[in-house]
Design an enzyme around this catalytic site. Sequence first.
Site, PDB file in Angstrom:
ATOM      1  N   PRO A  24       8.185  57.880 -13.300  1.00 37.16           N
ATOM      2  CA  PRO A  24       8.283  56.721 -14.197  1.00 37.16           C
ATOM      3  C   PRO A  24       8.508  57.177 -15.637  1.00 37.16           C
ATOM      4  O   PRO A  24       7.857  58.099 -16.118  1.00 37.16           O
ATOM      5  CB  PRO A  24       6.919  56.041 -14.036  1.00 37.16           C
ATOM      6  N   GLU A  25       9.460  56.525 -16.304  1.00 33.32           N
ATOM      7  CA  GLU A  25       9.776  56.862 -17.694  1.00 33.32           C
ATOM      8  C   GLU A  25       9.424  55.680 -18.585  1.00 33.32           C
ATOM      9  O   GLU A  25       8.815  54.712 -18.148  1.00 33.32           O
ATOM     10  CB  GLU A  25      11.243  57.282 -17.792  1.00 33.32           C
ATOM     11  N   LYS A  58       5.160  57.767 -22.426  1.00 30.13           N
ATOM     12  CA  LYS A  58       4.763  57.509 -21.041  1.00 30.13           C
ATOM     13  C   LYS A  58       3.266  57.275 -20.904  1.00 30.13           C
ATOM     14  O   LYS A  58       2.766  57.073 -19.799  1.00 30.13           O
ATOM     15  CB  LYS A  58       5.175  58.690 -20.152  1.00 30.13           C
TER      16      LYS A  58
END
Length: 296
Positions: A2-3, A60
């Site tokens: 996930p970014e 993040k």
Amino acid sequence: MPELPDVERARRLLQARCVGKTITKVTAADDSIVFTNERGSELETLLSGRKLLDAGRRGKQFWLTLSGGLCLLMHFGMTGEIHIQGEKQNHYRKIDVDVGTVWPPRFTKFEMELTGKMRVAFTDPRRLGRIRTFVGDAADCPTISKLGFDPVLDPPELSVFQEAVGKRRMPIKSLLLCQEFSAGVGNWIADEVLYQSRIHPQQLACTLNEQQTTMILQQLTGICNKAVEVNAESKLFPEDWLFHYRWSKGKGRHPAMPSGLRIEFVTVGGRTSAFVPDLQPAPEITKKRKAEKDDD
């Protein structure tokens, strides 16, 4: 992994559905890898009864600000995710791990029950995510304070960006991935920025000219903001993005853009980088090294 856009989606979900509610029950795994300080029953006792005041994010990293001056900081790692019971999840790309349809989901490391019968879970199949508490303002936590600029929250002035890039003798792809430089940028975002900027991922940052650094900053902020605007829903990403065509590597066909231009892959800073050679020519030093290797 996930970014920035995916983490912002999670933050928005928590802000919209959970902030203002009170924690009635906590279930936390006794996992010393995922939890970096309090865990298990100690964390359950610490959090129960607190009100959720706000949800924040930088890069993040994201967090919940709780009553009593406490913050709960989270990082997804490779496969972490937030789930709210009864609500469908978004993914920019399917993770090959099925968390199931029962509640709590498989691989749940942390679950909160909130007023209004709401239940929230943090799942992490690979145990590369992190959860920790911090007393005070989350921005003062070293995990947050060491981060660089956020392309959505506080992009730098062009002159500041160009000066910082010009001082770095490292591949531009590696620099973009450095969280102390540009927080929230991961592999696909960095590759997309360089593809749209027509710059090879191995080009040294300090060799980029003013026009190139201008384009990189424009693409970096533009791509991140567009992905956030559509809530990280990849179906809504622009059709000309490299993102849509890079994933077929190793699936029996060579990935290519709709125009037919081939997508190639090179390892930069330990990460696989997708690029289009016809549009992102290799820098001269890379061509020279390749030629020397071929001669050997």
